[in-house]
Design a protein around this motif. Sequence first.
Motif, PDB file in Angstrom:
ATOM      1  N   ALA A   3       0.833  -1.205   0.000  1.00  0.00           N
ATOM      2  CA  ALA A   3       0.000   0.000   0.000  1.00  0.00           C
ATOM      3  C   ALA A   3       0.866   1.253   0.000  1.00  0.00           C
ATOM      4  O   ALA A   3       2.015   1.231   0.451  1.00  0.00           O
ATOM      5  CB  ALA A   3      -0.942   0.013   1.205  1.00  0.00           C
ATOM      6  N   LEU A   5       1.037   4.766   1.686  1.00  0.00           N
ATOM      7  CA  LEU A   5       0.451   5.427   2.844  1.00  0.00           C
ATOM      8  C   LEU A   5       1.323   6.566   3.348  1.00  0.00           C
ATOM      9  O   LEU A   5       2.499   6.685   3.004  1.00  0.00           O
ATOM     10  CB  LEU A   5       0.206   4.431   3.970  1.00  0.00           C
ATOM     11  N   GLN A  52      -8.545  11.713   8.382  1.00  0.00           N
ATOM     12  CA  GLN A  52      -8.265  10.712   9.410  1.00  0.00           C
ATOM     13  C   GLN A  52      -6.853  10.913   9.957  1.00  0.00           C
ATOM     14  O   GLN A  52      -5.936  11.263   9.213  1.00  0.00           O
ATOM     15  CB  GLN A  52      -8.381   9.313   8.784  1.00  0.00           C
ATOM     16  N   ILE A  56      -2.490   6.906   7.095  1.00  0.00           N
ATOM     17  CA  ILE A  56      -3.641   6.732   6.219  1.00  0.00           C
ATOM     18  C   ILE A  56      -3.152   6.293   4.844  1.00  0.00           C
ATOM     19  O   ILE A  56      -2.127   6.781   4.352  1.00  0.00           O
ATOM     20  CB  ILE A  56      -4.472   8.024   6.113  1.00  0.00           C
ATOM     21  N   ILE A  57      -3.866   5.349   4.244  1.00  0.00           N
ATOM     22  CA  ILE A  57      -3.604   4.950   2.866  1.00  0.00           C
ATOM     23  C   ILE A  57      -4.300   5.954   1.957  1.00  0.00           C
ATOM     24  O   ILE A  57      -5.491   6.227   2.119  1.00  0.00           O
ATOM     25  CB  ILE A  57      -4.123   3.528   2.588  1.00  0.00           C
ATOM     26  N   GLY A 111      -9.825   7.632   1.209  1.00  0.00           N
ATOM     27  CA  GLY A 111      -8.548   8.306   1.057  1.00  0.00           C
ATOM     28  C   GLY A 111      -8.430   9.624   1.777  1.00  0.00           C
ATOM     29  O   GLY A 111      -7.362  10.251   1.764  1.00  0.00           O
ATOM     30  N   THR A 114     -10.928   7.793   5.544  1.00  0.00           N
ATOM     31  CA  THR A 114     -10.660   6.378   5.784  1.00  0.00           C
ATOM     32  C   THR A 114      -9.653   5.913   4.740  1.00  0.00           C
ATOM     33  O   THR A 114      -9.379   6.626   3.769  1.00  0.00           O
ATOM     34  CB  THR A 114     -11.964   5.561   5.694  1.00  0.00           C
ATOM     35  N   ASP A 115      -9.080   4.739   4.927  1.00  0.00           N
ATOM     36  CA  ASP A 115      -8.048   4.269   4.005  1.00  0.00           C
ATOM     37  C   ASP A 115      -8.584   4.181   2.578  1.00  0.00           C
ATOM     38  O   ASP A 115      -9.737   3.811   2.341  1.00  0.00           O
ATOM     39  CB  ASP A 115      -7.528   2.903   4.448  1.00  0.00           C
ATOM     40  N   ILE A 122      -9.060  -3.292  -0.786  1.00  0.00           N
ATOM     41  CA  ILE A 122      -9.820  -2.324  -0.005  1.00  0.00           C
ATOM     42  C   ILE A 122     -11.179  -2.930   0.316  1.00  0.00           C
ATOM     43  O   ILE A 122     -11.767  -3.641  -0.513  1.00  0.00           O
ATOM     44  CB  ILE A 122      -9.988  -0.977  -0.752  1.00  0.00           C
TER      45      ILE A 122
END
Length: 341
Positions: A3, A5, A52, A56-57, A111, A114-115, A122
């Motif tokens: 990922a 992030l 977030q 975070i992704i 994004g 949230t991720d 996902i």
Amino acid sequence: MKAGLVRRVGVLEIDEVPRPAVGDGEVLVRLRAAGLNRADIVVRDGLFAEQQPLPIILGVEGAGDVVEVGDGVTTLEPGQRVVLLPMLVCDSCDACRSGRDSACRSLRFLGEHTDGTYAEYIAVPARNAVPAPDSMSYTELAASLLAYMTAWHMLVTRGQLQAGETLLVVGAGSGVGSAAVQLASALGARVIATTGTEAKREKLCAIGASEVVNYCDVADFSSTVRALTDGRGADLVHDAVGGATIQRSIQSLRHGGRLIGMGSHSGPHADILLYSLYRNEIDFRGAHAADSRELPDLLPMLCDGRLRPVIDSTFRLESAALAQQRLVSADRFGKVVVTID
């Protein structure tokens, strides 16, 4: 899983992270491509007040294949190709029940809150995984849904664009700008576009612009727009640039014209001559995100090729940092996409 992030403000890294679990009402999607968005840069640099907490992704846009469905999901099954709706809603308020995602008071985004989609997998609510047409590649899908939905929301839902009207698209070389040019042309409008290079002029004409104004060659694009409309002005202006262009966008409109604003890439504040709004009875409207109720009108245009996403460049997930550099390049035209092997 792999990922992209952010653990520290300003730094995008590629690393291994746990694969997300699937909850009730959710689906797990094996992502194949992620479309880049200016929001990715804002979140990376810690400039989005509501994001977030880190890590975070990143990634608002994406497409791939359903690999697992959670309890209660009956609309999707493993193996289906899907493109993701990035708007996360409460699904219980009056706005949600009528498909007006942008009016949900609990609205969040992949994004950002949230991720997101810079990842191999996902987990999203089933409503956010839209069955995708076979006629489009994963790269095209990842570059299409949000840009065209945003353009539709700005031009049709909020702007009430009609066939035969004249539309000005300010900063037309961006992902949503190029989508707006294509969409408006397909709907029968005359499109005037602004851009900063001659190379982009040719590309904009190829996707539907009737006239293109190079803002590097003229001191005030509004004067050129008025000249191109015999002094009348445009019926509607699509401005996603923000503070640097808003006043000239107002001056480009006819008496009683509409200005649709979304985005503030050149700054969140604008110096507006209020008299130019009042005297000319300009209707200044904001636009935010898009609505799921708009999908039935938009998807057929993507499926049959009337709309075809403009891809500037593609990068592998491992090179997402380079992809973000390309995203903010002055000569970019259209969408930048990360492919996920």
